[in-house]
Design a protein around this motif. Structure first.
Motif, PDB file in Angstrom:
ATOM      1  N   CYS A  87      11.822  31.877 -24.180  1.00  0.00           N
ATOM      2  CA  CYS A  87      11.624  30.453 -23.927  1.00  0.00           C
ATOM      3  C   CYS A  87      10.613  30.280 -22.797  1.00  0.00           C
ATOM      4  CB  CYS A  87      12.931  29.774 -23.537  1.00  0.00           C
ATOM      5  SG  CYS A  87      13.517  30.187 -21.888  1.00  0.00           S
ATOM      6  N   SER A  88      10.026  29.110 -22.750  1.00  0.00           N
ATOM      7  CA  SER A  88       9.173  28.762 -21.629  1.00  0.00           C
ATOM      8  C   SER A  88       9.400  27.302 -21.269  1.00  0.00           C
ATOM      9  CB  SER A  88       7.689  28.996 -21.937  1.00  0.00           C
ATOM     10  OG  SER A  88       7.210  28.028 -22.848  1.00  0.00           O
ATOM     11  N   ALA A  89       9.042  26.953 -20.063  1.00  0.00           N
ATOM     12  CA  ALA A  89       9.255  25.596 -19.591  1.00  0.00           C
ATOM     13  C   ALA A  89       7.990  25.073 -18.940  1.00  0.00           C
ATOM     14  CB  ALA A  89      10.418  25.566 -18.600  1.00  0.00           C
ATOM     15  N   SER A  90       7.769  23.797 -19.132  1.00  0.00           N
ATOM     16  CA  SER A  90       6.592  23.155 -18.562  1.00  0.00           C
ATOM     17  C   SER A  90       7.001  21.853 -17.902  1.00  0.00           C
ATOM     18  CB  SER A  90       5.570  22.883 -19.669  1.00  0.00           C
ATOM     19  OG  SER A  90       4.532  22.045 -19.210  1.00  0.00           O
ATOM     20  N   ALA A  91       6.352  21.567 -16.778  1.00  0.00           N
ATOM     21  CA  ALA A  91       6.623  20.303 -16.102  1.00  0.00           C
ATOM     22  C   ALA A  91       5.928  19.152 -16.804  1.00  0.00           C
ATOM     23  CB  ALA A  91       6.172  20.395 -14.643  1.00  0.00           C
ATOM     24  N   GLY A  92       5.107  19.491 -17.805  1.00  0.00           N
ATOM     25  CA  GLY A  92       4.489  18.437 -18.602  1.00  0.00           C
ATOM     26  C   GLY A  92       3.252  17.824 -17.994  1.00  0.00           C
ATOM     27  N   VAL A  93       2.689  18.499 -17.012  1.00  0.00           N
ATOM     28  CA  VAL A  93       1.455  18.030 -16.386  1.00  0.00           C
ATOM     29  C   VAL A  93       0.349  18.995 -16.775  1.00  0.00           C
ATOM     30  CG1 VAL A  93       0.309  17.520 -14.198  1.00  0.00           C
ATOM     31  CG2 VAL A  93       2.758  17.079 -14.466  1.00  0.00           C
ATOM     32  N   SER A  94      -0.840  18.464 -17.083  1.00  0.00           N
ATOM     33  CA  SER A  94      -1.864  19.299 -17.703  1.00  0.00           C
ATOM     34  C   SER A  94      -2.270  20.495 -16.864  1.00  0.00           C
ATOM     35  CB  SER A  94      -3.100  18.453 -18.016  1.00  0.00           C
ATOM     36  OG  SER A  94      -3.631  17.905 -16.821  1.00  0.00           O
ATOM     37  N   ASN A  95      -2.240  20.401 -15.556  1.00  0.00           N
ATOM     38  CA  ASN A  95      -2.679  21.534 -14.757  1.00  0.00           C
ATOM     39  C   ASN A  95      -1.536  22.428 -14.300  1.00  0.00           C
ATOM     40  OD1 ASN A  95      -1.570  19.750 -13.009  1.00  0.00           O
ATOM     41  ND2 ASN A  95      -3.096  20.010 -11.409  1.00  0.00           N
ATOM     42  N   GLN A  96      -0.363  22.236 -14.863  1.00  0.00           N
ATOM     43  CA  GLN A  96       0.767  23.090 -14.541  1.00  0.00           C
ATOM     44  C   GLN A  96       1.037  24.007 -15.717  1.00  0.00           C
ATOM     45  OE1 GLN A  96       2.346  23.221 -11.528  1.00  0.00           O
ATOM     46  NE2 GLN A  96       0.647  21.869 -10.968  1.00  0.00           N
ATOM     47  N   PRO A  97       0.981  25.330 -15.504  1.00  0.00           N
ATOM     48  CA  PRO A  97       1.157  26.264 -16.620  1.00  0.00           C
ATOM     49  C   PRO A  97       2.605  26.353 -17.081  1.00  0.00           C
ATOM     50  CG  PRO A  97       1.013  27.462 -14.569  1.00  0.00           C
ATOM     51  CD  PRO A  97       0.746  26.016 -14.235  1.00  0.00           C
ATOM     52  N   GLN A  98       2.776  26.897 -18.278  1.00  0.00           N
ATOM     53  CA  GLN A  98       4.115  27.214 -18.755  1.00  0.00           C
ATOM     54  C   GLN A  98       4.623  28.441 -18.001  1.00  0.00           C
ATOM     55  OE1 GLN A  98       4.757  27.624 -22.997  1.00  0.00           O
ATOM     56  NE2 GLN A  98       3.187  26.085 -23.429  1.00  0.00           N
ATOM     57  N   HIS A  99       5.925  28.444 -17.751  1.00  0.00           N
ATOM     58  CA  HIS A  99       6.553  29.613 -17.137  1.00  0.00           C
ATOM     59  C   HIS A  99       7.628  30.118 -18.084  1.00  0.00           C
ATOM     60  CE1 HIS A  99       4.440  29.249 -13.331  1.00  0.00           C
ATOM     61  NE2 HIS A  99       4.564  27.946 -13.489  1.00  0.00           N
ATOM     62  N   PHE A 100       7.649  31.420 -18.260  1.00  0.00           N
ATOM     63  CA  PHE A 100       8.474  32.020 -19.294  1.00  0.00           C
ATOM     64  C   PHE A 100       9.731  32.676 -18.744  1.00  0.00           C
ATOM     65  CE2 PHE A 100       5.825  31.829 -23.113  1.00  0.00           C
ATOM     66  CZ  PHE A 100       4.635  31.406 -22.570  1.00  0.00           C
ATOM     67  N   GLY A 101      10.767  32.659 -19.579  1.00  0.00           N
ATOM     68  CA  GLY A 101      11.959  33.439 -19.294  1.00  0.00           C
ATOM     69  C   GLY A 101      11.702  34.891 -19.646  1.00  0.00           C
ATOM     70  N   ASP A 102      12.668  35.738 -19.387  1.00  0.00           N
ATOM     71  CA  ASP A 102      12.507  37.169 -19.649  1.00  0.00           C
ATOM     72  C   ASP A 102      12.924  37.589 -21.044  1.00  0.00           C
ATOM     73  OD1 ASP A 102      12.907  38.603 -16.335  1.00  0.00           O
ATOM     74  OD2 ASP A 102      11.131  38.280 -17.573  1.00  0.00           O
ATOM     75  N   GLY A 103      13.263  36.613 -21.876  1.00  0.00           N
ATOM     76  CA  GLY A 103      13.533  36.915 -23.274  1.00  0.00           C
ATOM     77  C   GLY A 103      14.949  37.353 -23.562  1.00  0.00           C
ATOM     78  N   THR A 104      15.308  37.233 -24.831  1.00  0.00           N
ATOM     79  CA  THR A 104      16.623  37.654 -25.322  1.00  0.00           C
ATOM     80  C   THR A 104      16.407  38.551 -26.523  1.00  0.00           C
ATOM     81  OG1 THR A 104      17.730  35.624 -24.618  1.00  0.00           O
ATOM     82  CG2 THR A 104      18.805  36.906 -26.354  1.00  0.00           C
ATOM     83  N   ARG A 105      16.909  39.765 -26.428  1.00  0.00           N
ATOM     84  CA  ARG A 105      16.806  40.697 -27.551  1.00  0.00           C
ATOM     85  C   ARG A 105      18.017  40.482 -28.439  1.00  0.00           C
ATOM     86  NH1 ARG A 105      12.747  43.135 -29.456  1.00  0.00           N
ATOM     87  NH2 ARG A 105      12.178  43.868 -27.384  1.00  0.00           N
ATOM     88  N   LEU A 106      17.793  39.963 -29.625  1.00  0.00           N
ATOM     89  CA  LEU A 106      18.877  39.683 -30.569  1.00  0.00           C
ATOM     90  C   LEU A 106      18.891  40.735 -31.661  1.00  0.00           C
ATOM     91  CD1 LEU A 106      21.117  37.846 -31.702  1.00  0.00           C
ATOM     92  CD2 LEU A 106      19.325  36.512 -32.839  1.00  0.00           C
ATOM     93  N   SER A 107      20.030  41.397 -31.805  1.00  0.00           N
ATOM     94  CA  SER A 107      20.189  42.413 -32.850  1.00  0.00           C
ATOM     95  C   SER A 107      21.379  42.031 -33.714  1.00  0.00           C
ATOM     96  CB  SER A 107      20.424  43.798 -32.233  1.00  0.00           C
ATOM     97  OG  SER A 107      19.322  44.170 -31.421  1.00  0.00           O
TER      98      SER A 107
END
Lengths: 116, 112
Positions: free
Chosen positions: A94-114
């Motif tokens: 997943c990633s999250a954004s503050a919704g402002v054009s000059n603010q990048p997305q920041h990502f979680g470390d992921g979930t390995r689903l098996s």
């Protein structure tokens, strides 16, 4: 700053089980969160975009009834893989954004689903 | 969404400067250019973002020519721990958030 926490980091479960993955923005308000899927040695594929308080927008080919997304607050989005089967096994990010054009997305470390 | 093209892989040695160039010919006026680093089984980590000219932070520099149709990520004095996949993305606020499309990325391998 800009920390995104994703939980759990790894899930192993039987076929037919529904699995919920949480994504939290810890130190900022995320008006928009994104869910990606990544297969081994491949790039990230966007599954859906979720805005707080509204229905998620799914990318073409992604089943909305299979991958339920809820974004009930500005700091939490959840992805539920319903009735998971082995072909749903993947790395979900997943990633999250503050919704402002000059603010990048920041990502979680992921979930390995098996799925067994 | 602007499509990006970057080399599939690059090799380097410790202590060298590495420059990874990305082309994005159809970048839109409100698009920003963002670079991420990804290690295996981890989420992408933000490196640097820019709109035009040059941006520098504590880990990298980003060079963007006037036409903005390409950008170059510069990593000074790489180490073994810089071995990772590097993604170049362009995107802007569309009212629904900064939707990004990941390309193939560049696998950087740093050796002794």
């Amino acid at each position: 700053g800009a920390v995104v926490s994703q939980h759990p980091s790894r899930v192993i479960c039987k076929s037919g089980t529904s699995v919920k993955i949480e994504c939290r923005s810890l130190d900022f308000q995320a008006t928009t969160m994104f869910w990606y899927r990544q297969f081994p040695k491949q790039s990230l594929m966007l599954m859906a975009t979720s805005n707080e308080g509204s229905k998620a927008t799914y990318e073409q080919g992604v089943e909305k009834d299979k991958f339920l997304i809820n974004h009930a607050s500005l700091t939490l989005s959840t992805l539920t893989v319903t009735s998971a089967h082995p072909e749903d096994s993947s790395f979900y990010i997943c990633s999250a954004s503050a919704g402002v054009s000059n603010q990048p997305q920041h990502f979680g470390d992921g979930t390995r689903l098996s799925i067994l | 969404l602007a499509k990006t093209t970057q080399p599939i892989s690059m090799d380097s040695y410790e202590g060298q400067e590495v420059n990874i160039t990305c082309s994005h010919n159809n970048i839109a006026t409100n698009d920003y250019i963002t670079w991420y680093q990804q290690f295996p089984s981890q989420g992408p980590r933000f490196i640097i973002q820019g709109y035009k000219t040059k941006v520098t932070n504590e880990v990298a520099s980003l060079f963007i020519p006037a036409d903005r149709k390409s950008s170059t990520l510069s990593l000074p004095r790489v180490s073994l721990s810089d071995t990772a996949v590097y993604y170049c993305l362009v995107g802007g606020f569309t009212g629904g958030g900064n939707k990004l499309t990941f390309g193939t990325g560049t696998q950087l391998k740093v050796e002794l």
